[in-house]
Design a protein around this motif. Sequence first.
Motif, PDB file in Angstrom:
ATOM      1  N   LEU A   1      42.122 -18.861  68.061  1.00  0.00           N
ATOM      2  CA  LEU A   1      42.860 -19.413  69.197  1.00  0.00           C
ATOM      3  C   LEU A   1      43.635 -18.267  69.859  1.00  0.00           C
ATOM      4  O   LEU A   1      44.779 -17.994  69.515  1.00  0.00           O
ATOM      5  CB  LEU A   1      43.821 -20.506  68.717  1.00  0.00           C
ATOM      6  N   PRO A   2      42.992 -17.565  70.815  1.00  0.00           N
ATOM      7  CA  PRO A   2      43.646 -16.374  71.370  1.00  0.00           C
ATOM      8  C   PRO A   2      44.844 -16.706  72.244  1.00  0.00           C
ATOM      9  O   PRO A   2      44.943 -17.800  72.808  1.00  0.00           O
ATOM     10  CB  PRO A   2      42.531 -15.741  72.213  1.00  0.00           C
ATOM     11  N   ARG A   3      45.752 -15.740  72.348  1.00  0.00           N
ATOM     12  CA  ARG A   3      46.875 -15.869  73.274  1.00  0.00           C
ATOM     13  C   ARG A   3      46.438 -15.338  74.626  1.00  0.00           C
ATOM     14  O   ARG A   3      45.645 -14.406  74.717  1.00  0.00           O
ATOM     15  CB  ARG A   3      48.067 -15.037  72.779  1.00  0.00           C
ATOM     16  N   LEU A   4      47.022 -15.878  75.666  1.00  0.00           N
ATOM     17  CA  LEU A   4      46.698 -15.434  77.017  1.00  0.00           C
ATOM     18  C   LEU A   4      46.993 -13.945  77.177  1.00  0.00           C
ATOM     19  O   LEU A   4      46.293 -13.235  77.911  1.00  0.00           O
ATOM     20  CB  LEU A   4      47.501 -16.270  78.028  1.00  0.00           C
ATOM     21  N   SER A   5      48.010 -13.444  76.459  1.00  0.00           N
ATOM     22  CA  SER A   5      48.406 -12.039  76.580  1.00  0.00           C
ATOM     23  C   SER A   5      47.331 -11.078  76.084  1.00  0.00           C
ATOM     24  O   SER A   5      47.379  -9.893  76.377  1.00  0.00           O
ATOM     25  CB  SER A   5      49.693 -11.800  75.792  1.00  0.00           C
ATOM     26  N   SER A   6      46.346 -11.586  75.322  1.00  0.00           N
ATOM     27  CA  SER A   6      45.319 -10.701  74.789  1.00  0.00           C
ATOM     28  C   SER A   6      44.219 -10.411  75.807  1.00  0.00           C
ATOM     29  O   SER A   6      43.301  -9.646  75.533  1.00  0.00           O
ATOM     30  CB  SER A   6      44.703 -11.319  73.514  1.00  0.00           C
ATOM     31  N   LEU A   7      44.302 -11.014  76.996  1.00  0.00           N
ATOM     32  CA  LEU A   7      43.243 -10.835  77.996  1.00  0.00           C
ATOM     33  C   LEU A   7      43.670  -9.831  79.074  1.00  0.00           C
ATOM     34  O   LEU A   7      44.825  -9.417  79.143  1.00  0.00           O
ATOM     35  CB  LEU A   7      42.918 -12.192  78.648  1.00  0.00           C
ATOM     36  N   THR A   8      42.730  -9.443  79.922  1.00  0.00           N
ATOM     37  CA  THR A   8      43.040  -8.507  81.006  1.00  0.00           C
ATOM     38  C   THR A   8      43.762  -9.245  82.136  1.00  0.00           C
ATOM     39  O   THR A   8      43.667 -10.475  82.230  1.00  0.00           O
ATOM     40  CB  THR A   8      41.755  -7.898  81.600  1.00  0.00           C
ATOM     41  N   PRO A   9      44.480  -8.505  82.995  1.00  0.00           N
ATOM     42  CA  PRO A   9      45.196  -9.153  84.104  1.00  0.00           C
ATOM     43  C   PRO A   9      44.282 -10.053  84.954  1.00  0.00           C
ATOM     44  O   PRO A   9      44.691 -11.160  85.341  1.00  0.00           O
ATOM     45  CB  PRO A   9      45.714  -7.969  84.921  1.00  0.00           C
ATOM     46  N   GLN A  10      43.072  -9.625  85.228  1.00  0.00           N
ATOM     47  CA  GLN A  10      42.148 -10.446  86.018  1.00  0.00           C
ATOM     48  C   GLN A  10      41.806 -11.729  85.281  1.00  0.00           C
ATOM     49  O   GLN A  10      41.775 -12.807  85.876  1.00  0.00           O
ATOM     50  CB  GLN A  10      40.840  -9.679  86.322  1.00  0.00           C
ATOM     51  N   GLU A  11      41.524 -11.598  83.994  1.00  0.00           N
ATOM     52  CA  GLU A  11      41.170 -12.778  83.194  1.00  0.00           C
ATOM     53  C   GLU A  11      42.344 -13.757  83.125  1.00  0.00           C
ATOM     54  O   GLU A  11      42.162 -14.974  83.162  1.00  0.00           O
ATOM     55  CB  GLU A  11      40.769 -12.346  81.773  1.00  0.00           C
ATOM     56  N   ILE A  12      43.549 -13.208  83.043  1.00  0.00           N
ATOM     57  CA  ILE A  12      44.751 -14.049  82.977  1.00  0.00           C
ATOM     58  C   ILE A  12      44.931 -14.807  84.286  1.00  0.00           C
ATOM     59  O   ILE A  12      45.111 -16.032  84.296  1.00  0.00           O
ATOM     60  CB  ILE A  12      45.998 -13.175  82.681  1.00  0.00           C
ATOM     61  N   THR A  13      44.854 -14.093  85.405  1.00  0.00           N
ATOM     62  CA  THR A  13      45.033 -14.720  86.711  1.00  0.00           C
ATOM     63  C   THR A  13      44.012 -15.841  86.917  1.00  0.00           C
ATOM     64  O   THR A  13      44.361 -16.944  87.351  1.00  0.00           O
ATOM     65  CB  THR A  13      44.862 -13.669  87.827  1.00  0.00           C
ATOM     66  N   HIS A  14      42.772 -15.552  86.587  1.00  0.00           N
ATOM     67  CA  HIS A  14      41.726 -16.560  86.735  1.00  0.00           C
ATOM     68  C   HIS A  14      42.048 -17.826  85.946  1.00  0.00           C
ATOM     69  O   HIS A  14      41.927 -18.940  86.451  1.00  0.00           O
ATOM     70  CB  HIS A  14      40.389 -15.960  86.273  1.00  0.00           C
TER      71      HIS A  14
END
Length: 361
Positions: free
Chosen positions: A164-177
């Motif tokens: 169950l990943p945290r949102l913080s583990s993704l790239t800025p683009q992936e987070i925004t999406h």
Amino acid sequence: MRHRWLFLGACGWVLLILGFVTKIISHRAVDEYDGRHGGQSSTVPGRTARKFPLPTAEKTVSLQPDQSSAAPTMDEWDSVVERRLQLLSTVCKNSTLRNLTHIPISKFVLDRIFVCDKHNILFCQTPKVGNTQWKKVLITLNGAFSGVEEIPENLVHDHEKNGLPRLSSLTPQEITHRLRSYFKFFIVRDPFERLISAFSDKFVKNPRFEPWYRHDIAPAIIRKYRRRQRDGERAASGLHFEDFVRYLGDVEGRRRLDRQFGGHIIHWMTYAELCAPCDIPYDVIGHHETLEQDAGYILKRAGIEHLVSYPDIPPGITCYNKSKIEHYFSGMSKRDIRRLYARFQGDFDLFGYQKPYFLLN
Ligand SMILES: *[C@@H]1O[C@H](CO)[C@@H](O)[C@H](O)[C@H]1NC(C)=O
Ligand SMILES: *[C@@H]1O[C@H](CO)[C@@H](O)[C@H](O)[C@H]1NC(C)=O
Ligand SMILES: *[C@@H]1O[C@H](CO)[C@@H](O)[C@H](O)[C@H]1NC(C)=O
């Protein structure tokens, strides 16, 4: 006032339903809920959410009159949720409360949000509000385990291994999406009840065996905030709720302590600080006081009600308990309580919890 009565009314109905259900299902100790034994929940993939929502047409032909009259329809709950979001939006615009409501979407906030990519869901964790159960639901949906009951208890909070990943583990683009397009939700409860629950869970019972709360954090708070400190009392009596309240209300003075306490303070930070609700457009904000209805509603809105159901909720556990609050705050100085309220006023106002006049005046 109106919100409080709504909650009480809803809680009444939930009690009625649960009273009926517990005659069939074996009784479960209240203390085990959201504790380390919470894993005995009976979620079965493929089963739809229990008791909620009943389509209007079915109400008249239901064989269980108790339940049919209690369960609101999807439309009715839609309007409850819509009213909550309207209130949130109004309070977010109130400049008086700006410091308490507007929180930058920092790494800290992104750390609180869990991602279910398989079903496009984001869930912001608000400790002491039944979050363990929601995490289990999402871990199951992400596919690492076949059912909620299969998840070992110690894995639920092990974010390296639980899928169950945290949102913080993704790239800025992936987070925004994901912030733009995913279904986003979190759960709140009366802010003071939550603090009592955090105090009791971390400093009194400590069921997860986290010794740092009693051995490191409690002595530091006592040293700075206990009044009438007598020799030898410190070690013997542990943290009092009064010490905790004085610490929480001291916005400026507690900064250094909070840095020292690190991530553990998430258990008593405000919902606004944890989830940034004025800056992230959440779709649903569930209320613990009406969890039965909100859980069913959230599963439907997220389109996962046919895959998983929220674990059984022990009777009475989610109801607002005024006498408990009075008990915890009894004998405390009004000044300390007012300072605490000033610190948590944003949470009271954003989510429609009535100001606790009975404590403040
Ligand atoms: C803003 O919030 C304050 C504090 O709760 C309240 O007194 C005031 O009426 C609010 N203002 C508006 C415009 O709602
Ligand atoms: C809000 O925070 C700023 C900066 O921390 C401070 O200067 C200001 O007085 C605060 N306003 C209120 C209404 O608390
Ligand atoms: C409310 O809290 C009090 C004190 O903790 C407890 O004795 C009582 O049973 C609770 N009431 C309900 C309805 O849970």
